[in-house]
Design a protein around this motif. Structure first.
Motif, mmCIF file in Angstrom:
data_model
loop_
_atom_site.group_PDB
_atom_site.id
_atom_site.type_symbol
_atom_site.label_atom_id
_atom_site.label_comp_id
_atom_site.label_asym_id
_atom_site.label_seq_id
_atom_site.Cartn_x
_atom_site.Cartn_y
_atom_site.Cartn_z
ATOM 1 N N LEU A 242 0.819 -1.221 0.000
ATOM 2 C CA LEU A 242 0.000 0.000 0.000
ATOM 3 C C LEU A 242 0.854 1.272 0.000
ATOM 4 C CD1 LEU A 242 -2.756 -1.061 2.536
ATOM 5 C CD2 LEU A 242 -3.011 -0.791 0.058
ATOM 6 N N ILE B 24 2.621 2.374 2.578
ATOM 7 C CA ILE B 24 2.535 3.023 3.893
ATOM 8 C C ILE B 24 3.927 3.322 4.427
ATOM 9 C CG2 ILE B 24 1.801 2.705 6.294
ATOM 10 C CD1 ILE B 24 -0.602 1.123 5.198
ATOM 11 N N MET C 221 -0.129 7.095 4.071
ATOM 12 C CA MET C 221 -0.317 6.322 2.848
ATOM 13 C C MET C 221 -0.409 7.318 1.685
ATOM 14 S SD MET C 221 -3.161 3.390 1.925
ATOM 15 C CE MET C 221 -4.587 4.475 2.091
ATOM 16 N N TYR D 287 -1.130 8.876 -1.855
ATOM 17 C CA TYR D 287 -2.169 8.575 -2.851
ATOM 18 C C TYR D 287 -1.529 8.063 -4.132
ATOM 19 C CZ TYR D 287 -5.656 8.843 -6.404
ATOM 20 O OH TYR D 287 -6.492 8.504 -7.431
ATOM 21 N N GLU E 258 -4.124 3.361 -7.940
ATOM 22 C CA GLU E 258 -4.532 1.998 -7.591
ATOM 23 C C GLU E 258 -5.383 1.942 -6.315
ATOM 24 O OE1 GLU E 258 -0.858 1.884 -10.014
ATOM 25 O OE2 GLU E 258 -1.344 2.889 -8.137
ATOM 26 N N LEU E 259 -5.344 2.987 -5.516
ATOM 27 C CA LEU E 259 -6.150 3.031 -4.282
ATOM 28 C C LEU E 259 -7.589 3.460 -4.568
ATOM 29 C CD1 LEU E 259 -3.562 4.704 -1.879
ATOM 30 C CD2 LEU E 259 -4.125 2.272 -2.095
ATOM 31 N N ALA F 57 -8.850 0.257 1.432
ATOM 32 C CA ALA F 57 -7.493 0.786 1.583
ATOM 33 C C ALA F 57 -7.391 1.617 2.862
ATOM 34 C CB ALA F 57 -7.107 1.624 0.361
ATOM 35 N N ALA G 83 -7.347 -0.765 5.796
ATOM 36 C CA ALA G 83 -6.026 -1.386 5.940
ATOM 37 C C ALA G 83 -5.051 -0.417 6.594
ATOM 38 C CB ALA G 83 -5.505 -1.845 4.577
ATOM 39 N N LEU G 84 -5.104 0.846 6.214
ATOM 40 C CA LEU G 84 -4.265 1.872 6.835
ATOM 41 C C LEU G 84 -4.554 1.952 8.335
ATOM 42 C CD1 LEU G 84 -2.272 4.296 6.608
ATOM 43 C CD2 LEU G 84 -4.294 5.723 6.124
#
Length: 156
Positions: free
Chosen positions: A21, A23, A37, A39, A42-43, A52, A55-56
């Motif tokens: 991701l 991060i 994270m 940008y 793909e997010l 997303a 997940a963050l």
């Protein structure tokens, strides 16, 4: 915070799925971690996908629970669950998650995570529950018990 604990938190915040991701660890001190994270399309084109953002949140919370310098290397943990509220659409923006441990219990920990966009607007907030086991994996276990309410009978 001792170097070994700094490294552990950095590893949690940036390895495997977190790395996928993109991060990055911004800051870390006991019971408080900030991750970012960046940008990318793909997010989510336009709006960033809620998965997303979730997940963050999970990465930030996990790192904060592991930021306790008293944790032993043999500790194990897993997210039990979390509730996330999406407050504002996240559009084409880097996101920053700030995780704070609220309580450390015997094995369960709770914490709050706030996610903000580049303008500083809060786009999501979550309450996270995490299980941290401080038992050494090779430690002998107690006899298995049956029964409830803290009262049990050993199985034979």
């Amino acid at each position: 915070m001792p170097e070994i604990h700094q490294q552990r938190v950095a590893r949690i915040a940036t390895e495997s799925f977190a790395d996928l991701l993109g991060i990055e660890l911004v800051s870390n001190r006991p019971d408080h971690v900030v991750v970012r994270m960046p940008y990318r399309a793909e997010l989510g084109i336009g709006r960033i996908h809620g998965g997303a953002i979730s997940a963050l949140i999970d990465v930030a919370a996990t790192a904060s629970f592991w930021s306790d310098p008293d944790l032993k290397e043999t500790a194990m943990g897993a997210t039990v669950g979390f509730t996330v509220n999406f407050l504002k659409l996240a559009v084409n923006s880097d996101l920053t998650a700030t995780a704070t441990v609220r309580r450390r219990g015997g094995t369960l920990c709770t914490g709050d995570v706030s996610v903000t966009n580049e303008a500083g607007d809060e786009v999501a907030m979550a309450v996270v529950t995490y299980k941290l086991s401080l038992i050494h994996i090779s430690e002998p276990t107690r006899p298995e018990r049956i029964g409830g309410g803290g009262v049990g009978v050993e199985k034979k």
